[in-house]
Design a protein around this motif. Sequence first.
Motif, PDB file in Angstrom:
ATOM      1  N   LYS A  32      35.206 -19.184  18.020  1.00 33.58           N
ATOM      2  CA  LYS A  32      36.232 -19.850  17.228  1.00 33.58           C
ATOM      3  C   LYS A  32      37.545 -19.914  18.001  1.00 33.58           C
ATOM      4  N   TYR A  33      38.331 -20.937  17.649  1.00 35.10           N
ATOM      5  CA  TYR A  33      39.720 -21.024  18.099  1.00 35.10           C
ATOM      6  C   TYR A  33      40.607 -20.928  16.867  1.00 35.10           C
ATOM      7  N   ILE A  34      41.513 -19.961  16.917  1.00 38.57           N
ATOM      8  CA  ILE A  34      42.477 -19.804  15.825  1.00 38.57           C
ATOM      9  C   ILE A  34      43.880 -20.071  16.356  1.00 38.57           C
ATOM     10  N   THR A  35      44.230 -19.381  17.426  1.00 38.45           N
ATOM     11  CA  THR A  35      45.525 -19.556  18.062  1.00 38.45           C
ATOM     12  C   THR A  35      45.447 -18.907  19.430  1.00 38.45           C
ATOM     13  N   GLY A  36      46.469 -19.168  20.278  1.00 40.04           N
ATOM     14  CA  GLY A  36      46.506 -18.474  21.555  1.00 40.04           C
ATOM     15  C   GLY A  36      45.879 -19.271  22.682  1.00 40.04           C
ATOM     16  N   ASP A  37      45.196 -18.568  23.570  1.00 40.68           N
ATOM     17  CA  ASP A  37      44.598 -19.159  24.760  1.00 40.68           C
ATOM     18  C   ASP A  37      43.680 -20.317  24.398  1.00 40.68           C
ATOM     19  N   ASN A  38      43.847 -21.431  25.103  1.00 40.32           N
ATOM     20  CA  ASN A  38      43.042 -22.616  24.798  1.00 40.32           C
ATOM     21  C   ASN A  38      41.573 -22.453  25.178  1.00 40.32           C
ATOM     22  N   LEU A  39      41.270 -21.548  26.082  1.00 38.66           N
ATOM     23  CA  LEU A  39      39.885 -21.301  26.479  1.00 38.66           C
ATOM     24  C   LEU A  39      39.366 -20.096  25.705  1.00 38.66           C
ATOM     25  N   VAL A  40      38.350 -20.356  24.915  1.00 42.14           N
ATOM     26  CA  VAL A  40      37.794 -19.319  24.048  1.00 42.14           C
ATOM     27  C   VAL A  40      36.407 -18.955  24.547  1.00 42.14           C
ATOM     28  N   LYS A  41      36.142 -17.679  24.663  1.00 40.45           N
ATOM     29  CA  LYS A  41      34.818 -17.220  25.082  1.00 40.45           C
ATOM     30  C   LYS A  41      34.059 -16.668  23.883  1.00 40.45           C
ATOM     31  N   GLY A  42      32.751 -16.948  23.867  1.00 39.03           N
ATOM     32  CA  GLY A  42      31.948 -16.508  22.747  1.00 39.03           C
ATOM     33  C   GLY A  42      30.655 -15.849  23.176  1.00 39.03           C
ATOM     34  N   SER A  43      29.692 -15.911  22.262  1.00 39.72           N
ATOM     35  CA  SER A  43      28.405 -15.248  22.488  1.00 39.72           C
ATOM     36  C   SER A  43      27.566 -16.010  23.502  1.00 39.72           C
ATOM     37  N   TYR A  44      26.647 -15.284  24.150  1.00 37.06           N
ATOM     38  CA  TYR A  44      25.616 -15.851  25.029  1.00 37.06           C
ATOM     39  C   TYR A  44      26.188 -16.633  26.213  1.00 37.06           C
ATOM     40  N   GLY A  45      27.406 -16.309  26.633  1.00 40.34           N
ATOM     41  CA  GLY A  45      27.997 -16.971  27.790  1.00 40.34           C
ATOM     42  C   GLY A  45      28.643 -18.311  27.505  1.00 40.34           C
ATOM     43  N   PHE A  46      28.698 -18.696  26.246  1.00 41.04           N
ATOM     44  CA  PHE A  46      29.339 -19.954  25.879  1.00 41.04           C
ATOM     45  C   PHE A  46      30.860 -19.808  25.829  1.00 41.04           C
ATOM     46  N   GLU A  47      31.528 -20.903  26.085  1.00 42.76           N
ATOM     47  CA  GLU A  47      32.975 -20.977  25.957  1.00 42.76           C
ATOM     48  C   GLU A  47      33.341 -22.364  25.461  1.00 42.76           C
ATOM     49  N   ALA A  48      34.547 -22.492  24.957  1.00 43.47           N
ATOM     50  CA  ALA A  48      35.020 -23.786  24.479  1.00 43.47           C
ATOM     51  C   ALA A  48      36.499 -23.910  24.810  1.00 43.47           C
ATOM     52  N   GLU A  49      36.892 -25.144  25.073  1.00 39.57           N
ATOM     53  CA  GLU A  49      38.286 -25.399  25.432  1.00 39.57           C
ATOM     54  C   GLU A  49      38.959 -26.238  24.369  1.00 39.57           C
ATOM     55  N   PHE A  50      40.007 -25.707  23.806  1.00 42.51           N
ATOM     56  CA  PHE A  50      40.810 -26.429  22.820  1.00 42.51           C
ATOM     57  C   PHE A  50      41.809 -27.319  23.552  1.00 42.51           C
ATOM     58  N   ASN A  51      41.790 -28.617  23.236  1.00 43.38           N
ATOM     59  CA  ASN A  51      42.731 -29.570  23.822  1.00 43.38           C
ATOM     60  C   ASN A  51      43.438 -30.288  22.687  1.00 43.38           C
ATOM     61  N   LYS A  52      44.675 -29.887  22.457  1.00 42.88           N
ATOM     62  CA  LYS A  52      45.392 -30.417  21.295  1.00 42.88           C
ATOM     63  C   LYS A  52      45.702 -31.909  21.451  1.00 42.88           C
ATOM     64  N   SER A  53      46.068 -32.321  22.640  1.00 39.09           N
ATOM     65  CA  SER A  53      46.455 -33.723  22.841  1.00 39.09           C
ATOM     66  C   SER A  53      45.268 -34.664  22.667  1.00 39.09           C
ATOM     67  N   GLN A  54      44.097 -34.192  23.028  1.00 37.81           N
ATOM     68  CA  GLN A  54      42.893 -35.012  22.876  1.00 37.81           C
ATOM     69  C   GLN A  54      42.118 -34.663  21.609  1.00 37.81           C
ATOM     70  N   THR A  55      42.638 -33.780  20.821  1.00 36.53           N
ATOM     71  CA  THR A  55      41.980 -33.274  19.596  1.00 36.53           C
ATOM     72  C   THR A  55      40.501 -33.012  19.853  1.00 36.53           C
ATOM     73  N   SER A  56      40.239 -32.222  20.879  1.00 32.55           N
ATOM     74  CA  SER A  56      38.856 -31.926  21.238  1.00 32.55           C
ATOM     75  C   SER A  56      38.638 -30.419  21.344  1.00 32.55           C
ATOM     76  N   PHE A  57      37.379 -30.044  21.210  1.00 30.22           N
ATOM     77  CA  PHE A  57      36.983 -28.637  21.294  1.00 30.22           C
ATOM     78  C   PHE A  57      35.555 -28.625  21.834  1.00 30.22           C
ATOM     79  N   HIS A  58      35.402 -28.966  23.091  1.00 35.29           N
ATOM     80  CA  HIS A  58      34.079 -29.095  23.699  1.00 35.29           C
ATOM     81  C   HIS A  58      33.495 -27.730  24.036  1.00 35.29           C
ATOM     82  N   LEU A  59      32.212 -27.603  23.788  1.00 41.91           N
ATOM     83  CA  LEU A  59      31.477 -26.367  24.074  1.00 41.91           C
ATOM     84  C   LEU A  59      30.890 -26.456  25.478  1.00 41.91           C
ATOM     85  N   LYS A  60      31.001 -25.371  26.232  1.00 44.19           N
ATOM     86  CA  LYS A  60      30.546 -25.400  27.618  1.00 44.19           C
ATOM     87  C   LYS A  60      29.812 -24.111  27.975  1.00 44.19           C
TER      88      LYS A  60
END
Lengths: 112, 115
Positions: free
Chosen positions: B49-77
């Motif tokens: 999840k992204y709540i606030t803070g660092d735009n790059l969020v790390k999660g389970s199983y090696g997944f991460e996601a990048e919050f991009n406010k200007s592009q209103t995107s949250f792609h999983l990588k």
Amino acid sequence: DAGVIQSPRHEVTEMGQEVTLRCKPISGHNSLFWYRQTMMRGLELLIYFNNNVPIDDSGMPEDRFSAKMPNASFSTLKIQPSEPRDSAVYFCASSSLPYEQYFGPGTRLTVT
Amino acid sequence: AQSVAQPEDQVNVAEGNPLTVKCTYSVSGNPYLFWYVQYPNRGLQFLLKYITGDNLVKGSYGFEAEFNKSQTSFHLKKPSALVSDSALYFCAVRGASGGSYIPTFGRGTSLIVHP
């Protein structure tokens, strides 16, 4: 924690019969959601409870569907009478809002 | 009203290659953003999840996601895909303040990782 518990896991019933699905949320969570998932319609929110009170039931398809949450550890979703188009997987999820939801394993309902 | 778009119904990637599952959102104010994964015959499972803070969020199983406010995107990588990552992935959003506590889910993206 055992996670969200749903029962039964599978239910096969005939059209016109009453179906009751059950859910035990994670202890301490203050919100509970019922969803329905089908290939055609994807994941649909049916109803949302906060502190045991129904807040939004706009997703309940029709009067045949009803849901209750008599206490913080138990909820039911009832369909009466059931129809073949109700066949789907029904999920219960709980949350300590406003954050992530934790989903149960689902109940696969087949109405013949 | 809030909404989520997952523009790809299916993403195919070879094992060992990097993967991206796309998500764009629309919400009033700041967003809370979530990724869930659903394996066959299982319920949705929270990934990150992204709540606030660092735009790059790390999660389970090696997944991460990048919050991009200007592009209103949250792609999983994920840098290196595994066959076991094959599953259905859902993005969800809700507003950070006021309004409904009900998150809106995307329609899901089926990720297929080929050996």
